[in-house]
Design a protein around this motif. Structure first.
Motif, short mmCIF file in Angstrom:
data_model
loop_
_atom_site.label_atom_id
_atom_site.label_comp_id
_atom_site.label_asym_id
_atom_site.label_seq_id
_atom_site.Cartn_x
_atom_site.Cartn_y
_atom_site.Cartn_z
N UNK A 205 52.71 33.44 44.45
CA UNK A 205 52.71 31.97 44.60
C UNK A 205 51.98 31.29 43.44
N UNK A 206 50.79 31.78 43.12
CA UNK A 206 49.99 31.14 42.07
C UNK A 206 50.65 31.29 40.71
N UNK A 207 51.18 32.45 40.43
CA UNK A 207 51.89 32.64 39.16
C UNK A 207 53.11 31.73 39.08
N UNK A 208 53.81 31.55 40.22
CA UNK A 208 54.97 30.68 40.23
C UNK A 208 54.60 29.25 39.89
N UNK A 209 53.40 28.85 40.26
CA UNK A 209 52.93 27.49 39.99
C UNK A 209 52.14 27.37 38.69
N UNK A 210 52.06 28.45 37.93
CA UNK A 210 51.36 28.40 36.65
C UNK A 210 49.85 28.32 36.79
N UNK A 211 49.31 28.80 37.91
CA UNK A 211 47.86 28.80 38.12
C UNK A 211 47.33 30.19 37.77
N UNK A 212 46.37 30.30 36.85
CA UNK A 212 45.91 31.62 36.41
C UNK A 212 45.25 32.39 37.54
N UNK A 213 45.72 33.62 37.79
CA UNK A 213 45.23 34.42 38.90
C UNK A 213 44.99 35.84 38.44
N UNK A 214 43.93 36.45 38.97
CA UNK A 214 43.62 37.86 38.74
C UNK A 214 43.62 38.56 40.08
N UNK A 215 44.45 39.58 40.23
CA UNK A 215 44.51 40.35 41.46
C UNK A 215 43.42 41.42 41.44
N UNK A 216 42.69 41.55 42.57
CA UNK A 216 41.56 42.48 42.61
C UNK A 216 41.64 43.36 43.85
N UNK A 217 41.21 44.60 43.72
CA UNK A 217 41.08 45.46 44.90
C UNK A 217 39.94 44.92 45.76
N UNK A 218 40.03 45.13 47.06
CA UNK A 218 39.05 44.55 47.96
C UNK A 218 37.65 45.11 47.73
N UNK A 219 37.56 46.37 47.33
CA UNK A 219 36.25 46.97 47.11
C UNK A 219 35.52 46.40 45.92
N UNK A 220 36.20 45.59 45.10
CA UNK A 220 35.56 45.00 43.91
C UNK A 220 34.93 43.64 44.19
N UNK A 221 34.97 43.16 45.42
CA UNK A 221 34.53 41.79 45.71
C UNK A 221 33.09 41.54 45.29
N UNK A 222 32.18 42.42 45.68
CA UNK A 222 30.77 42.21 45.34
C UNK A 222 30.57 42.23 43.83
N UNK A 223 31.18 43.19 43.16
CA UNK A 223 31.06 43.29 41.70
C UNK A 223 31.57 42.03 41.03
N UNK A 224 32.71 41.53 41.47
CA UNK A 224 33.30 40.35 40.84
C UNK A 224 32.48 39.09 41.12
N UNK A 225 31.90 39.00 42.31
CA UNK A 225 31.05 37.83 42.57
C UNK A 225 29.82 37.84 41.68
N UNK A 226 29.27 39.01 41.44
CA UNK A 226 28.11 39.10 40.56
C UNK A 226 28.49 38.82 39.11
N UNK A 227 29.65 39.35 38.68
CA UNK A 227 30.02 39.23 37.27
C UNK A 227 30.72 37.91 36.94
N UNK A 228 31.60 37.44 37.83
CA UNK A 228 32.42 36.25 37.54
C UNK A 228 31.81 34.96 38.07
N UNK A 229 30.94 35.06 39.06
CA UNK A 229 30.28 33.88 39.64
C UNK A 229 31.27 32.79 40.06
N UNK A 230 32.18 33.09 40.99
CA UNK A 230 33.05 32.03 41.48
C UNK A 230 32.24 30.94 42.16
N UNK A 231 32.73 29.72 42.12
CA UNK A 231 32.00 28.62 42.77
C UNK A 231 32.23 28.63 44.27
#
Length: 350
Positions: A205-231
């Protein structure tokens, strides 16, 4: 390109986009019989709380069509005739409260129209519920977008987009509106096991609308929150309880706990039709899905024979882990029982 509609209604015929085979194929299945619609909901042809409610309303319209040429003296006759279809639809996905909300609106139409043209009334009601949902999602999107700071990365789970609703989406509606406003730098989409709605549907859906998206495995959630700092973590809901607890796709509770540790805010985007003011979070029924969804992959067994399997479809995130619940009527900050009930009361008066 934009993602196609999950639900189509034309010439009193229902067509559902088969979401089990996306994104590899775009196929619609036609339905003329309400029990088949119930099976489509149960088997995940159509999914997402608002879309389930819309499909159920169309299912009741199809049920009424089956009796169009049979004399019905009053509402009691119609209720008896339509009861098997209603029961099957109600039993299809027990956690999604929009299902019961839509069926109750159909019940009121049966009471109101009785011996008059109920077939037309139920068809019009289903179309009205469908159109209302799109407008509601756009309002949710705009309210939610007002909370997203500029240059944000956000994280979403499962699929709460156009495919899960009448169109536009709840959680993805917020993301769409925030992207329109220039505030979204990127979206992280969790894969969402075992049905992989995040991988197959949200990323598409997001790619179809031209919204940049990165697909992540569920086990990476904590790592990505620490590294990417989503709002924000932005999710939908299948039921929001009176105390502000929210049931959503399994894994949402995990994300909320991880978000709390990393100082990331959690937003639940849901229409008021998803609220259940009669219960608290611990009383929300949690659907248990078939064990084969975990023991098998693409028809091949991947787990030992006879292993015990837990496959809850949803979990419940406590209100104290939720920073905002966004509805079509505004924002409930730091939700609790008093704020939720006051919001629902104000919404009923609008």
């Amino acid at each position: 390109m934009t993602s196609p509609s999950a639900i189509k209604w034309s010439a009193n015929q229902l067509a559902l986009l088969d979401q089990r085979i996306l994104p590899n194929r775009i196929d619609y299945i036609s339905y003329s019989e309400p029990l088949a619609v119930a099976d489509a909901i149960r088997s995940m042809v159509v999914r997402g709380a608002p879309a389930i409610g819309i499909a159920a309303a169309y299912g009741m319209a199809l049920a009424a069509q089956q009796f169009a040429n049979k004399p019905m003296a009053n509402a009691a006759d119609w209720k008896q005739a339509l009861q098997p279809a209603r029961a099957a639809l109600a039993d299809s996905r027990p956690t999604a409260v929009n299902l019961f909300w839509a069926l109750e609106r159909c019940d009121r139409a049966i009471e109101e129209h009785g011996s008059r043209d109920l077939v037309t009334a139920l068809c019009q009601l289903a179309e009205q519920i469908h159109a209302e949902d799109i407008e509601i999602n756009q309002r949710i999107g705009d309210f939610g977008a007002s909370l997203i700071p500029a240059n944000s990365i956000v994280y979403t789970h499962c699929n709460a987009g156009a495919l899960a609703t009448g169109g536009y989406g709840t959680a993805l509606g917020v993301i769409r509106s925030a992207h329109r406003d220039g505030h979204i730098r990127g979206v992280i989409a969790g894969e969402t096991r075992p049905w992989l709605q995040g991988a197959r549907l949200t990323s598409w859906e997001l790619m179809s609308d031209g919204i940049p998206v990165t697909l992540a495995i569920e086990g990476a959630a904590a790592h990505l929150m620490r590294e990417q700092r989503p709002s924000w973590i932005i999710v939908g809901a299948d039921r929001v309880a009176a105390n502000g607890d929210a049931a959503n796709k399994i894994g949402t509770y995990n994300l909320a706990i991880i978000a709390k540790y990393h100082g990331v805010k959690v937003m639940v985007a849901a229409p008021t039709s998803t609220f259940d003011a009669t219960i608290d979070g611990p009383q929300i029924p949690i659907e248990q899905r078939p064990s084969e969804e975990i023991s098998h992959s693409f028809g091949q067994r991947i787990a030992p024979e006879n292993v015990a399997i837990a496959n809850p479809a949803f979990d419940v995130t406590p209100a104290d882990l939720i920073d905002a619940i966004v509805t079509e009527h505004g924002i409930i900050h730091q939700p609790d029982r008093a704020k939720v009930l006051a919001h629902l009361q104000a919404a009923a008066q609008q």
